[in-house]
Design a protein around this motif. Structure first.
Motif, PDB file in Angstrom:
ATOM      1  N   ARG A   1       0.851  -1.210   0.000  1.00 35.26           N
ATOM      2  CA  ARG A   1       0.000   0.000   0.000  1.00 35.26           C
ATOM      3  C   ARG A   1       0.876   1.245   0.000  1.00 35.26           C
TER       4      ARG A   1
ATOM      5  N   LYS B   1       3.313   6.371  -5.495  1.00 31.60           N
ATOM      6  CA  LYS B   1       2.586   5.925  -6.692  1.00 31.60           C
ATOM      7  C   LYS B   1       2.803   6.911  -7.837  1.00 31.60           C
TER       8      LYS B   1
ATOM      9  N   SER C   1       0.612   7.918  -1.844  1.00 30.06           N
ATOM     10  CA  SER C   1       0.286   8.476  -3.167  1.00 30.06           C
ATOM     11  C   SER C   1       1.512   9.115  -3.824  1.00 30.06           C
TER      12      SER C   1
ATOM     13  N   ARG D   1      -3.369   7.060 -11.666  1.00 29.37           N
ATOM     14  CA  ARG D   1      -4.586   6.256 -11.457  1.00 29.37           C
ATOM     15  C   ARG D   1      -4.367   4.808 -11.907  1.00 29.37           C
TER      16      ARG D   1
ATOM     17  N   ALA E   1      -2.445   3.162  -9.199  1.00 27.63           N
ATOM     18  CA  ALA E   1      -3.323   2.922  -8.045  1.00 27.63           C
ATOM     19  C   ALA E   1      -4.222   1.708  -8.307  1.00 27.63           C
ATOM     20  N   ILE E   2      -4.769   1.641  -9.511  1.00 30.38           N
ATOM     21  CA  ILE E   2      -5.652   0.516  -9.859  1.00 30.38           C
ATOM     22  C   ILE E   2      -4.870  -0.791  -9.907  1.00 30.38           C
TER      23      ILE E   2
ATOM     24  N   GLN F   1      -4.444  -1.921  -6.446  1.00 34.15           N
ATOM     25  CA  GLN F   1      -5.756  -2.374  -5.964  1.00 34.15           C
ATOM     26  C   GLN F   1      -6.022  -3.804  -6.428  1.00 34.15           C
ATOM     27  N   ASN F   2      -5.861  -4.011  -7.736  1.00 33.68           N
ATOM     28  CA  ASN F   2      -6.109  -5.341  -8.305  1.00 33.68           C
ATOM     29  C   ASN F   2      -5.106  -6.368  -7.782  1.00 33.68           C
TER      30      ASN F   2
ATOM     31  N   ARG G   1      -3.588  -6.379  -4.877  1.00 34.47           N
ATOM     32  CA  ARG G   1      -3.941  -6.753  -3.505  1.00 34.47           C
ATOM     33  C   ARG G   1      -5.101  -7.747  -3.511  1.00 34.47           C
ATOM     34  N   ALA G   2      -6.062  -7.501  -4.394  1.00 35.77           N
ATOM     35  CA  ALA G   2      -7.223  -8.397  -4.489  1.00 35.77           C
ATOM     36  C   ALA G   2      -6.784  -9.788  -4.945  1.00 35.77           C
TER      37      ALA G   2
END
Length: 114
Positions: free
Chosen positions: A35, A41, A38, A53, A56-57, A60-61, A63-64
């Motif tokens: 994580r 990133k 910003s 962005r 960031a995405i 996000q993906n 981590r999922a």
DNA sequence: TCTAGAAGAGCTGTTACCTCA
DNA sequence: GTTGAGGTAACAGCTCTTCTA
């Protein structure tokens, strides 16, 4: 909406896979920090020629996906543990039945003698 | 202090597109 | 050339946290 409009949306929405080099850098960063702040990133985005962005995405993906894999791994471990316990339980059940049978036989013998 | 609301970031589920067999 | 499955970039909507007036 006509076909042209749809096509133009799709063109502007053109999805490109990230290059191996980009993925390698992102993975390397993810290993260190899943994580990132910003600022980090933003810096990574600049280095890799991506939009912040997009970075960031990606995190996000990522981590999922990691979470899904971890859950899968835990599920497999629990399943193996359950199967081991279930098999042990069956073994003990059979042993118990055999002992009960022996006990019954002994009772019968003693009953005949008295 | 306490609090309502705005802002930012994360999570989850879904969609749209790409690739490959 | 077509199709279906799997992978993944991107998004939407919600929650949670932090900040501030």
């Amino acid at each position: 909406m006509n076909m042209e409009a749809i096509a133009s949306i799709r063109m502007s929405n053109n999805k490109k896979r990230f290059s191996d080099e980009q993925i390698k850098s992102l993975e390397f960063m993810f290993e260190a920090e899943s994580r990132p702040e910003s600022r980090m990133k933003q810096r990574l985005a600049d280095e890799l020629g991506l939009q912040p962005r997009q970075v960031a995405i990606w995190f996000q993906n990522k981590r999922a996906r990691s979470k899904t894999k971890q859950i899968e791994h835990e599920y497999n471990n629990l399943k193996a543990e359950f199967e081991k316990l279930a098999s042990n339980y069956e073994l003990l059940k059979r042993e118990n039945q055999s002992l009960l049978l022996q006990l019954q036989k002994l009772k019968n013998i003693l009953g005949e003698k008295s």
